[in-house]
Design a protein around this motif. Structure first.
Motif, PDB file in Angstrom:
ATOM      1  N   ASN A   8     -32.844 -26.616-122.552  1.00  0.00           N
ATOM      2  CA  ASN A   8     -32.191 -26.831-121.254  1.00  0.00           C
ATOM      3  C   ASN A   8     -33.066 -27.693-120.338  1.00  0.00           C
ATOM      4  OD1 ASN A   8     -29.989 -25.346-121.997  1.00  0.00           O
ATOM      5  ND2 ASN A   8     -30.761 -23.421-121.118  1.00  0.00           N
ATOM      6  N   TRP A   9     -34.361 -27.422-120.390  1.00  0.00           N
ATOM      7  CA  TRP A   9     -35.258 -28.223-119.540  1.00  0.00           C
ATOM      8  C   TRP A   9     -35.209 -29.697-119.918  1.00  0.00           C
ATOM      9  CZ3 TRP A   9     -39.541 -31.325-120.210  1.00  0.00           C
ATOM     10  CH2 TRP A   9     -40.258 -31.630-119.043  1.00  0.00           C
ATOM     11  N   GLU A  10     -35.183 -29.991-121.246  1.00  0.00           N
ATOM     12  CA  GLU A  10     -35.137 -31.385-121.691  1.00  0.00           C
ATOM     13  C   GLU A  10     -33.841 -32.059-121.247  1.00  0.00           C
ATOM     14  OE1 GLU A  10     -35.659 -31.242-125.869  1.00  0.00           O
ATOM     15  OE2 GLU A  10     -37.828 -30.796-125.763  1.00  0.00           O
ATOM     16  N   GLU A  11     -32.721 -31.337-121.340  1.00  0.00           N
ATOM     17  CA  GLU A  11     -31.447 -31.933-120.927  1.00  0.00           C
ATOM     18  C   GLU A  11     -31.436 -32.236-119.426  1.00  0.00           C
ATOM     19  OE1 GLU A  11     -28.479 -29.179-122.138  1.00  0.00           O
ATOM     20  OE2 GLU A  11     -28.668 -29.651-124.302  1.00  0.00           O
ATOM     21  N   ILE A  12     -31.904 -31.277-118.639  1.00  0.00           N
ATOM     22  CA  ILE A  12     -31.902 -31.486-117.180  1.00  0.00           C
ATOM     23  C   ILE A  12     -32.907 -32.577-116.809  1.00  0.00           C
ATOM     24  CG2 ILE A  12     -32.365 -30.359-114.957  1.00  0.00           C
ATOM     25  CD1 ILE A  12     -31.360 -27.756-116.229  1.00  0.00           C
ATOM     26  N   ASN A  13     -34.035 -32.607-117.514  1.00  0.00           N
ATOM     27  CA  ASN A  13     -35.046 -33.651-117.227  1.00  0.00           C
ATOM     28  C   ASN A  13     -34.504 -35.034-117.574  1.00  0.00           C
ATOM     29  OD1 ASN A  13     -37.498 -34.761-116.476  1.00  0.00           O
ATOM     30  ND2 ASN A  13     -38.349 -34.557-118.545  1.00  0.00           N
ATOM     31  N   HIS A  14     -33.743 -35.115-118.687  1.00  0.00           N
ATOM     32  CA  HIS A  14     -33.138 -36.401-119.064  1.00  0.00           C
ATOM     33  C   HIS A  14     -32.144 -36.850-117.986  1.00  0.00           C
ATOM     34  CE1 HIS A  14     -31.692 -39.617-121.630  1.00  0.00           C
ATOM     35  NE2 HIS A  14     -30.419 -39.183-121.428  1.00  0.00           N
ATOM     36  N   ALA A  15     -31.365 -35.886-117.467  1.00  0.00           N
ATOM     37  CA  ALA A  15     -30.423 -36.243-116.404  1.00  0.00           C
ATOM     38  C   ALA A  15     -31.166 -36.642-115.135  1.00  0.00           C
ATOM     39  CB  ALA A  15     -29.481 -35.068-116.108  1.00  0.00           C
ATOM     40  N   TYR A  16     -32.278 -35.969-114.885  1.00  0.00           N
ATOM     41  CA  TYR A  16     -33.066 -36.295-113.684  1.00  0.00           C
ATOM     42  C   TYR A  16     -33.685 -37.694-113.800  1.00  0.00           C
ATOM     43  CZ  TYR A  16     -36.526 -35.811-109.965  1.00  0.00           C
ATOM     44  OH  TYR A  16     -37.303 -36.033-108.846  1.00  0.00           O
ATOM     45  N   GLN A  17     -34.142 -38.040-115.007  1.00  0.00           N
ATOM     46  CA  GLN A  17     -34.732 -39.359-115.186  1.00  0.00           C
ATOM     47  C   GLN A  17     -33.685 -40.460-115.057  1.00  0.00           C
ATOM     48  OE1 GLN A  17     -37.923 -40.066-115.428  1.00  0.00           O
ATOM     49  NE2 GLN A  17     -38.569 -37.890-115.484  1.00  0.00           N
ATOM     50  N   GLY A  18     -32.446 -40.137-115.352  1.00  0.00           N
ATOM     51  CA  GLY A  18     -31.390 -41.136-115.284  1.00  0.00           C
ATOM     52  C   GLY A  18     -30.823 -41.335-113.885  1.00  0.00           C
ATOM     53  N   LEU A  19     -31.363 -40.674-112.865  1.00  0.00           N
ATOM     54  CA  LEU A  19     -30.881 -40.858-111.494  1.00  0.00           C
ATOM     55  C   LEU A  19     -31.261 -42.234-110.976  1.00  0.00           C
ATOM     56  CD1 LEU A  19     -31.724 -37.380-109.881  1.00  0.00           C
ATOM     57  CD2 LEU A  19     -29.456 -38.264-110.467  1.00  0.00           C
ATOM     58  N   PRO A  20     -30.466 -42.817-110.097  1.00  0.00           N
ATOM     59  CA  PRO A  20     -30.818 -44.117-109.515  1.00  0.00           C
ATOM     60  C   PRO A  20     -32.037 -43.981-108.614  1.00  0.00           C
ATOM     61  CG  PRO A  20     -28.858 -43.227-108.446  1.00  0.00           C
ATOM     62  CD  PRO A  20     -29.148 -42.349-109.602  1.00  0.00           C
ATOM     63  N   VAL A  21     -32.751 -45.083-108.495  1.00  0.00           N
ATOM     64  CA  VAL A  21     -33.964 -45.083-107.665  1.00  0.00           C
ATOM     65  C   VAL A  21     -33.584 -44.920-106.176  1.00  0.00           C
ATOM     66  CG1 VAL A  21     -36.002 -46.397-106.996  1.00  0.00           C
ATOM     67  CG2 VAL A  21     -35.174 -46.500-109.345  1.00  0.00           C
ATOM     68  N   LEU A  22     -32.532 -45.568-105.769  1.00  0.00           N
ATOM     69  CA  LEU A  22     -32.122 -45.552-104.377  1.00  0.00           C
ATOM     70  C   LEU A  22     -31.110 -44.411-104.164  1.00  0.00           C
ATOM     71  CD1 LEU A  22     -32.305 -46.941-101.600  1.00  0.00           C
ATOM     72  CD2 LEU A  22     -30.404 -48.401-102.302  1.00  0.00           C
ATOM     73  N   THR A  23     -31.483 -43.433-103.337  1.00  0.00           N
ATOM     74  CA  THR A  23     -30.571 -42.329-102.992  1.00  0.00           C
ATOM     75  C   THR A  23     -30.119 -42.524-101.544  1.00  0.00           C
ATOM     76  OG1 THR A  23     -32.487 -41.000-102.350  1.00  0.00           O
ATOM     77  CG2 THR A  23     -31.624 -40.700-104.587  1.00  0.00           C
ATOM     78  N   LYS A  47     -28.404 -37.300-102.794  1.00  0.00           N
ATOM     79  CA  LYS A  47     -29.524 -36.436-102.360  1.00  0.00           C
ATOM     80  C   LYS A  47     -29.307 -34.991-102.809  1.00  0.00           C
ATOM     81  CE  LYS A  47     -30.720 -39.153 -98.263  1.00  0.00           C
ATOM     82  NZ  LYS A  47     -30.800 -39.152 -96.774  1.00  0.00           N
ATOM     83  N   ILE A  48     -28.086 -34.487-102.648  1.00  0.00           N
ATOM     84  CA  ILE A  48     -27.811 -33.097-103.026  1.00  0.00           C
ATOM     85  C   ILE A  48     -27.934 -32.913-104.536  1.00  0.00           C
ATOM     86  CG2 ILE A  48     -25.978 -31.341-103.106  1.00  0.00           C
ATOM     87  CD1 ILE A  48     -24.957 -32.508-100.422  1.00  0.00           C
ATOM     88  N   HIS A  49     -27.444 -33.862-105.302  1.00  0.00           N
ATOM     89  CA  HIS A  49     -27.527 -33.791-106.762  1.00  0.00           C
ATOM     90  C   HIS A  49     -28.976 -33.818-107.224  1.00  0.00           C
ATOM     91  CE1 HIS A  49     -26.223 -34.025-110.836  1.00  0.00           C
ATOM     92  NE2 HIS A  49     -26.773 -35.233-111.045  1.00  0.00           N
ATOM     93  N   LYS A  50     -29.811 -34.630-106.608  1.00  0.00           N
ATOM     94  CA  LYS A  50     -31.223 -34.708-106.978  1.00  0.00           C
ATOM     95  C   LYS A  50     -31.939 -33.390-106.653  1.00  0.00           C
ATOM     96  CE  LYS A  50     -35.378 -37.471-106.183  1.00  0.00           C
ATOM     97  NZ  LYS A  50     -35.977 -38.581-105.416  1.00  0.00           N
TER      98      LYS A  50
END
Length: 261
Positions: free
Chosen positions: A209-224, A230-233
């Motif tokens: 689960n940590w790897e999946e969430i971390n992969h999603a976190y890494q795929g976030l855009p740089v500009l929020t 912001k809420i999703h991050k």
């Protein structure tokens, strides 16, 4: 002159007709009789009762118990000669007293001598102790003052009262019952130890689960730049922290207990 009289007769008002006179006032023929009767009976009832009633003599005044019914004096002979009726038959008068008869013996007591003997033989009264607390001699009873050690000399002084011991026993019994109920609840809700196989499976699932969430976190855009980004991050960061905390706790402790809820 004739002319003057003629002028006066012409100017005078005509004569008024004569009015009939008022009738005479009516007077009853019984007037004198009524006056006589009123004067005759005017002062008949000024006293208590008719005036002709004889007044009682001052010597015959009302005395105490004078209106109570007086019974005829009964002698001892009359008691034995009384007639008794039983079942409608009259018994003959008895000349001999019955066996159950007990004559009343009256003994005259001399209370003066009796009181004198009681005083002579009686124990003299002890003087009542007083406490004097002022120079002028003001005194008050010594016993209720608190200066006499009355409560120390009691038999039950220093002994725990019965109601206190009973209350302590009840409290102790209630505590024992409460402890027993708590132990029973703990036995019912006894914790179960987690096996090694289950522990490794939970660790693998948490890391996945940590790897999946971390992969999603890494795929976030740089500009929020929007609120949703912001809420999703922030949500992803909170999930990563919680997973890291759980993985560290399981890896640190080999024996893990689980309570049955």
């Amino acid at each position: 002159m004739a002319t003057q009289s003629a002028q006066k007769g012409a100017s005078d008002p005509p004569p008024r007709p004569e009015q009939p006179g008022k009738p005479a006032r009516y007077i009853s023929k019984y007037r004198e009789f009524v006056k006589h009767e009123a004067v005759k009976n005017k002062s008949q009832w000024k006293t208590m009762g008719p005036a002709k009633v004889a007044v009682p003599s001052p010597n015959d005044f009302l005395q105490k118990h004078s209106k109570e019914p007086k019974l005829a004096p009964r002698c001892l002979h009359a008691l034995f000669t009384e007639k008794k009726e039983e079942d409608g038959k009259k018994l003959l008068p008895l000349s001999v007293p019955q066996r159950t008869y007990r004559p009343v013996i009256r003994i005259k007591k001399n209370f003066i001598i009796k009181n004198a003997v009681a005083v002579i033989r009686g124990v003299p009264k002890k003087p009542r102790p007083f406490c004097v607390d002022t120079r002028q001699g003001d005194k008050y009873p010594l016993e209720p003052s608190g200066l006499v050690p009355k409560y120390i000399n009691k038999k039950n002084y220093g002994v725990t009262p019965k109601y206190v011991t009973q209350r302590n026993e009840e409290i102790k019994r209630e505590e024992e019952e409460y402890e027993a109920s708590v132990l029973e609840q703990l036995k019912k809700k006894a914790m179960k130890i987690l096996s090694d196989e289950e522990r490794t499976n939970i660790l693998k699932a948490l890391k996945k689960n940590w790897e999946e969430i971390n992969h999603a976190y890494q795929g976030l855009p740089v500009l929020t730049d929007t609120r949703y980004k912001k809420i999703h991050k922030e949500e992803l960061e909170l999930k990563l922290k919680q997973l890291e905390h759980d993985i560290a706790a399981i890896e640190k402790h080999k024996n893990i207990y689980i309570a049955d809820v």
